[in-house]
Design a protein around this motif. Structure first.
Motif, PDB file in Angstrom:
ATOM      1  N   ALA A  35      -4.713  25.184  -5.241  1.00 58.06           N
ATOM      2  CA  ALA A  35      -4.575  24.615  -3.780  1.00 58.06           C
ATOM      3  C   ALA A  35      -3.320  25.035  -2.917  1.00 58.06           C
ATOM      4  CB  ALA A  35      -4.991  23.267  -3.756  1.00 58.06           C
ATOM      5  N   TRP A  36      -3.301  25.250  -1.902  1.00 57.31           N
ATOM      6  CA  TRP A  36      -2.291  25.580  -1.123  1.00 57.31           C
ATOM      7  C   TRP A  36      -1.779  24.350  -0.186  1.00 57.31           C
ATOM      8  CZ3 TRP A  36       1.438  28.919  -0.624  1.00 57.31           C
ATOM      9  CH2 TRP A  36       1.911  29.093   0.611  1.00 57.31           C
ATOM     10  N   PRO A  37      -0.813  23.596  -0.547  1.00 60.22           N
ATOM     11  CA  PRO A  37      -0.342  22.395  -0.151  1.00 60.22           C
ATOM     12  C   PRO A  37       0.505  22.395   1.237  1.00 60.22           C
ATOM     13  CG  PRO A  37       1.295  22.851  -1.913  1.00 60.22           C
ATOM     14  CD  PRO A  37       0.271  24.214  -1.724  1.00 60.22           C
ATOM     15  N   SER A  38       0.699  23.462   1.742  1.00 62.38           N
ATOM     16  CA  SER A  38       1.509  23.468   2.928  1.00 62.38           C
ATOM     17  C   SER A  38       1.747  25.029   3.318  1.00 62.38           C
ATOM     18  CB  SER A  38       2.747  22.892   3.047  1.00 62.38           C
ATOM     19  OG  SER A  38       3.299  22.708   4.324  1.00 62.38           O
ATOM     20  N   ASP A  39       1.737  25.340   4.568  1.00 64.58           N
ATOM     21  CA  ASP A  39       2.139  26.513   5.408  1.00 64.58           C
ATOM     22  C   ASP A  39       3.773  26.670   5.219  1.00 64.58           C
ATOM     23  OD1 ASP A  39      -0.336  27.705   5.572  1.00 64.58           O
ATOM     24  OD2 ASP A  39      -0.463  27.275   7.749  1.00 64.58           O
ATOM     25  N   ASN A  40       4.448  25.536   5.264  1.00 65.18           N
ATOM     26  CA  ASN A  40       5.885  25.316   5.181  1.00 65.18           C
ATOM     27  C   ASN A  40       6.153  25.645   3.849  1.00 65.18           C
ATOM     28  OD1 ASN A  40       8.491  24.645   5.395  1.00 65.18           O
ATOM     29  ND2 ASN A  40       8.186  22.712   6.326  1.00 65.18           N
ATOM     30  N   THR A  41       6.945  27.061   3.755  1.00 61.93           N
ATOM     31  CA  THR A  41       7.336  27.465   2.318  1.00 61.93           C
ATOM     32  C   THR A  41       8.932  27.269   2.465  1.00 61.93           C
ATOM     33  OG1 THR A  41       7.631  29.957   3.173  1.00 61.93           O
ATOM     34  CG2 THR A  41       5.752  29.128   2.226  1.00 61.93           C
ATOM     35  N   ASP A  42       9.691  26.532   3.194  1.00 64.69           N
ATOM     36  CA  ASP A  42      11.031  26.432   3.187  1.00 64.69           C
ATOM     37  C   ASP A  42      11.289  25.659   1.841  1.00 64.69           C
ATOM     38  OD1 ASP A  42      13.778  25.769   4.865  1.00 64.69           O
ATOM     39  OD2 ASP A  42      13.231  24.195   3.327  1.00 64.69           O
ATOM     40  N   ALA A  43      12.146  25.944   0.981  1.00 60.97           N
ATOM     41  CA  ALA A  43      12.367  25.610  -0.228  1.00 60.97           C
ATOM     42  C   ALA A  43      12.830  24.080  -0.421  1.00 60.97           C
ATOM     43  CB  ALA A  43      13.314  26.410  -1.374  1.00 60.97           C
ATOM     44  N   LEU A  76       0.862  -1.397  -0.157  1.00 63.13           N
ATOM     45  CA  LEU A  76      -0.102   0.218   0.060  1.00 63.13           C
ATOM     46  C   LEU A  76       0.831   1.210   0.078  1.00 63.13           C
ATOM     47  CD1 LEU A  76      -2.643   1.165   0.428  1.00 63.13           C
ATOM     48  CD2 LEU A  76      -2.267   1.172   2.721  1.00 63.13           C
ATOM     49  N   THR A  77       0.607   2.023  -0.854  1.00 64.25           N
ATOM     50  CA  THR A  77       1.166   3.498  -0.918  1.00 64.25           C
ATOM     51  C   THR A  77       0.304   4.421  -0.622  1.00 64.25           C
ATOM     52  OG1 THR A  77       2.877   2.701  -2.567  1.00 64.25           O
ATOM     53  CG2 THR A  77       2.454   5.045  -2.340  1.00 64.25           C
ATOM     54  N   HIS A  78       0.644   5.647   0.141  1.00 63.05           N
ATOM     55  CA  HIS A  78      -0.175   6.643   0.454  1.00 63.05           C
ATOM     56  C   HIS A  78       0.592   7.673   1.031  1.00 63.05           C
ATOM     57  CE1 HIS A  78      -0.001   5.743   5.047  1.00 63.05           C
ATOM     58  NE2 HIS A  78       0.368   4.536   4.637  1.00 63.05           N
ATOM     59  N   VAL A  79      -0.126   8.683   1.541  1.00 60.32           N
ATOM     60  CA  VAL A  79       0.689  10.066   2.070  1.00 60.32           C
ATOM     61  C   VAL A  79       0.025   9.930   3.451  1.00 60.32           C
ATOM     62  CG1 VAL A  79       1.356  11.243   0.117  1.00 60.32           C
ATOM     63  CG2 VAL A  79      -0.989  11.482   1.122  1.00 60.32           C
ATOM     64  N   THR A  80       1.028  10.511   4.262  1.00 61.26           N
ATOM     65  CA  THR A  80       0.727  10.843   5.635  1.00 61.26           C
ATOM     66  C   THR A  80       1.451  12.273   5.932  1.00 61.26           C
ATOM     67  OG1 THR A  80       0.778  10.439   7.851  1.00 61.26           O
ATOM     68  CG2 THR A  80       2.777   9.996   6.965  1.00 61.26           C
ATOM     69  N   GLY A  91       4.995  14.488  -3.016  1.00 55.90           N
ATOM     70  CA  GLY A  91       3.725  13.479  -2.602  1.00 55.90           C
ATOM     71  C   GLY A  91       2.536  14.391  -3.174  1.00 55.90           C
ATOM     72  N   PHE A  92       2.475  15.618  -3.231  1.00 54.81           N
ATOM     73  CA  PHE A  92       1.245  16.074  -3.735  1.00 54.81           C
ATOM     74  C   PHE A  92       1.188  15.690  -5.283  1.00 54.81           C
ATOM     75  CE2 PHE A  92      -0.788  19.478  -6.188  1.00 54.81           C
ATOM     76  CZ  PHE A  92      -1.753  20.079  -5.407  1.00 54.81           C
ATOM     77  N   SER A  93       2.088  15.441  -6.057  1.00 53.55           N
ATOM     78  CA  SER A  93       2.149  15.240  -7.447  1.00 53.55           C
ATOM     79  C   SER A  93       1.777  13.690  -7.636  1.00 53.55           C
ATOM     80  CB  SER A  93       3.544  15.463  -7.912  1.00 53.55           C
ATOM     81  OG  SER A  93       4.393  14.466  -7.658  1.00 53.55           O
ATOM     82  N   TYR A  94       1.848  12.907  -6.620  1.00 52.34           N
ATOM     83  CA  TYR A  94       1.458  11.816  -7.113  1.00 52.34           C
ATOM     84  C   TYR A  94      -0.125  11.473  -7.506  1.00 52.34           C
ATOM     85  CZ  TYR A  94       5.325   8.400  -5.856  1.00 52.34           C
ATOM     86  OH  TYR A  94       6.259   7.819  -5.858  1.00 52.34           O
ATOM     87  N   VAL A  95      -0.980  12.407  -6.952  1.00 51.93           N
ATOM     88  CA  VAL A  95      -2.338  12.307  -7.642  1.00 51.93           C
ATOM     89  C   VAL A  95      -2.631  13.945  -8.195  1.00 51.93           C
ATOM     90  CG1 VAL A  95      -4.936  12.449  -6.661  1.00 51.93           C
ATOM     91  CG2 VAL A  95      -3.038  10.612  -5.577  1.00 51.93           C
ATOM     92  N   TYR A  96      -2.358  14.886  -7.707  1.00 50.55           N
ATOM     93  CA  TYR A  96      -2.763  16.098  -8.037  1.00 50.55           C
ATOM     94  C   TYR A  96      -1.685  16.948  -9.044  1.00 50.55           C
ATOM     95  CZ  TYR A  96      -5.468  15.038  -4.051  1.00 50.55           C
ATOM     96  OH  TYR A  96      -6.466  14.351  -3.273  1.00 50.55           O
ATOM     97  N   THR A  97      -2.154  17.614  -9.677  1.00 50.69           N
ATOM     98  CA  THR A  97      -1.481  18.578 -10.786  1.00 50.69           C
ATOM     99  C   THR A  97      -0.401  19.644 -10.315  1.00 50.69           C
ATOM    100  OG1 THR A  97      -2.931  19.869 -11.579  1.00 50.69           O
ATOM    101  CG2 THR A  97      -3.231  18.039 -12.526  1.00 50.69           C
ATOM    102  N   PHE A 146       1.741  15.470   3.115  1.00 48.87           N
ATOM    103  CA  PHE A 146       2.057  14.708   1.858  1.00 48.87           C
ATOM    104  C   PHE A 146       3.310  14.091   1.713  1.00 48.87           C
ATOM    105  CE2 PHE A 146      -0.904  18.008   0.382  1.00 48.87           C
ATOM    106  CZ  PHE A 146      -2.001  17.111  -0.359  1.00 48.87           C
ATOM    107  N   GLN A 147       3.740  13.493   2.980  1.00 46.55           N
ATOM    108  CA  GLN A 147       4.893  12.486   2.879  1.00 46.55           C
ATOM    109  C   GLN A 147       4.579  11.138   2.762  1.00 46.55           C
ATOM    110  OE1 GLN A 147       7.962  14.058   3.979  1.00 46.55           O
ATOM    111  NE2 GLN A 147       6.390  15.733   3.466  1.00 46.55           N
TER     112      GLN A 147
END
Length: 705
Positions: free
Chosen positions: A519-527, A170-174, A536-542, A181-182
């Protein structure tokens, strides 16, 4: 026709360009799953159909592969449907009643009708096939055909039965706030593995999708079965493995603390659960789901604009003069959309007060928002603004006037998170209030973009003035009302783009993305942190839907220092935004940033609309790389590569990086590298990466010769 029924064998088959999905009606009248994978003839699946037994303790093994599992009789696995009748009976017995096949807009839809053998309930199982995408959308509609209420204790969208595999991985994100999206993977053992949210929205701790393979699939090869749920509230996906090596994945609205009273003559429709199969790895899965978003899910509004958001520059210390100065600097960078964030309304000088009072703060904007908007428009940019309509501060005029508009239990204190409470969106007056102030804001101002935030999970889930026996409907009603609000606003203001944001990377799913442009994927903006979040976001979302900000040289999250180029390259792999305090940037920094914005605009069509390839073969060397391939608009092919080095070790040079997605018979030029290179050599021999030191990055623009 992509959907067929064999009346002799009693087998349904759904065919896409590269897959077959087959199920049938067995000798007990059970709708039994038979096959899902590479194309086969439906008749070849006939020997798989039939009831099976092991012992009196395992007397209905065929129900472990049931197409839509109802709770009743000899069913002990995760149910798709569980009901309570008016007389207290909690047993369900569904008989097959028939089917219908319809064609509309180039799509075929199969509807299977099931009815309880005694009570007046009908379940309609709906399958919509997208042949060119190798995807099937599934959902269910439950109809009360009688004169008494029926309580739906659990109603799921679909159950997906996996083939027998050497392993079921099983592959997913936590994730968590600032670390969404880890990617994770685990081998399924007997029992249940549950992915879920109980917090009121999709949640950043998990995201409603799954992928299963036999343990050997990679980015470029191997069979992968997958699904993603279109629901923005509490959800649940259960991967259950039996002692007989069967795996079934059931998903839909979370049944925890949730019921729905289905009144006579009414229906309940589940959210969509889209599923697919690929034979060439996780990369193919992602590109398929990306196409699904481009062609089916997401609003088609062309390329997303380069935006500037003033939050990290001013926080709550917002005033018209400072915002106009930031706008002037942003425009010189080539920014196309200027967004003012929190702090522009009510007594919103901090996060303790003012939320819910959606009138312009006259001390900060003595001439209203129009003065700033006129300035922004005069600089050649569009104007956007932040709102958080679903929440309220207790220290606000709205709450003082309407304390019963929030979710609460009358005998319990009202838990505050971020000094906020959540409004009961199912109340007509609350829904009317939100639509009224949003319509006034958008109707009276030249606003092109809304950042809709939600920084509060739901607690004390009690609904004032709602029947006591229907309080558990709250979780579903909130989402239905939210969708209705967004749908009405989108219809009234079609020129306005909407961004979904919720406590970082929450409320990102195929349900919300039917309304949201990005969509805003995270408040963490550290590059650097963003690389794993964005992967992790890209596995499903564009990438087109993923807003990425460039912020300060020293990260507020980790105190890590990175160059302007590194920060821009990280943010350029999605929809580019800038969130730094530009008043602190030197002329040289602003000039470098402006050049990078120009570079992004040149490759933006590739990033936002091209095919994405994650190049992970050098991860063991600390290299993250991603490539986008598309058309140059003149019949040729074009690509862009981003590569990031974490840290160089022991003076080692990096191995060559193999590209993907190119035409092996074509020649390509790479900006910054002399000569013409064949697609074959770029994909089989690769290119050298001149990355050195710590946090180095590069961007290569590749064009067909």
């Amino acid at each position: 026709m992509n959907i067929h029924f064999d009346p002799v064998l009693r087998i349904f088959s759904i065919s896409t360009d590269h897959s077959s999905y087959v199920f049938g009606i067995n000798d007990k009248g059970i709708l039994q799953h038979l096959y899902w994978g590479d194309p086969v003839a439906a008749a070849d699946c006939a020997p798989l159909l039939g009831s099976r037994s092991h012992s009196s303790f395992d007397a209905a093994l065929d129900r472990e592969a049931e197409e839509y599992a109802y709770w009743g009789g000899l069913s002990y696995m995760e149910p798709s449907l569980k009901v309570r009748w008016h007389d207290g009976v909690r047993d369900l017995r569904l008989d097959y009643e028939g089917y219908a096949i319809e064609q509309q807009d180039g799509r075929e839809t199969l509807t299977i009708m099931l009815k309880d053998e005694y009570y007046p309930l009908q379940a309609r199982l709906i399958y919509t096939v997208f042949p060119g995408l190798d995807l099937i959308e599934r959902s269910a509609v439950i109809d009360n055909c009688g004169s008494q209420d029926i309580v739906l204790e659990n109603v799921q969208s679909a159950a997906w039965t996996m083939p027998v595999l050497p392993r079921h991985r099983l592959t997913h994100v936590t994730g968590k706030w600032s670390g969404e999206f880890q990617l994770r993977n685990t081998d399924l053992s007997e029992g249940k593995t549950v992915l879920e949210s109980r917090r009121g929205f999709t949640d950043g701790h998990a995201n409603p999708w799954f992928a299963i393979d036999g343990g050997n699939a990679s980015e470029q090869s191997g069979q992968v079965w997958f699904g993603a749920l279109a629901w923005s509230g509490n959800w649940k996906i259960v991967a259950e493995k039996t002692a007989f090596e069967l795996v079934r994945v059931t998903g839909g609205i979370n049944d925890f603390d949730s019921e729905w009273t289905l009144q006579p003559g009414h229906s309940f429709a589940t959210p969509t659960f889209v599923g697919g199969y690929v034979s060439d790895g996780f990369g193919a899965m992602s590109r398929m789901l990306h196409r699904y978003q481009y062609e089916v899910v997401a609003p088609d509004r062309g390329l997303r604009k380069v935006l500037y958001n003033s939050w990290e520059a001013t926080y709550f210390d917002v005033n018209v003069q400072d915002q106009m100065e930031l706008a002037e600097r942003a425009s010189r960078l080539g920014v196309e959309l200027f967004v003012i964030d929190d702090g522009w309304f009510g007594q919103r000088n901090h996060d303790h007060a003012g939320l819910g009072d959606w009138t312009v703060n006259s001390d900060k904007f003595p001439n209203g928002l129009g003065e700033l908007i006129h300035k922004v428009r005069g600089l050649g940019m569009e104007f956007g603004i932040w709102v958080e309509p679903e929440a309220v501060n207790p220290d606000s005029d709205l709450y003082r006037s309407h304390p019963d508009w929030v979710y609460h239990f009358p005998t319990r204190s009202r838990t505050e998170l971020r000094n906020q409470l959540v409004l009961n969106l199912s109340m007509p007056e609350v829904k009317s209030y939100i639509l009224s102030f949003m319509s006034e804001l958008l109707g009276q101002h030249d606003i092109s973009f809304i950042k809709w935030d939600m920084n509060r999970t739901i607690t004390e889930p009690g609904m004032h003035n709602h029947p006591l026996n229907r309080q558990k409907e709250l979780w579903t009603r909130h989402v239905h009302s939210l969708y209705e609000i967004w749908a009405e606003l989108r219809e009234k203001f079609p020129h306005v783009a909407f961004e979904t944001c919720a406590g970082g990377g929450s409320r990102i799913d195929f349900g919300m993305l039917r309304y949201a442009d990005q969509a805003w994927p995270s408040d963490n903006t550290d590059a650097f942190d963003r690389l794993s979040i964005q992967e992790g976001f890209s596995y499903v979302y564009t990438p087109k839907l993923m807003t990425c900000w460039v912020t300060e040289e020293i990260s507020g999250m980790n105190k890590r220092a990175t160059s302007i180029a590194y920060r821009f390259h990280s943010a350029m792999t999605g929809t580019l935004g800038i969130g730094a305090n530009l008043n602190h940037w030197s002329k040289d920094q602003l000039a470098e940033a402006a050049a990078l914005v120009d570079q992004y605009k040149a490759i933006r069509p590739l990033v936002q609309e091209g095919r994405q390839y994650r190049l992970g073969m050098l991860k063991h060397k600390g290299v993250e790389a991603v490539q986008y391939v598309g058309s140059d608009g003149n019949g040729g092919e074009e690509s862009v590569l981003f590569a990031f080095l974490h840290s160089q070790k022991l003076g080692d040079r990096l191995p060559r990086l193999l590209l993907q997605g190119l035409n092996p018979d074509k020649g390509y030029r790479i900006d910054g590298i002399d000569g013409v290179h064949s697609g074959q050599s770029l994909m089989r021999i690769g290119i050298e990466l001149p990355l050195r030191g710590d946090f180095d990055s590069l961007m290569y623009h590749i064009r067909e010769q």
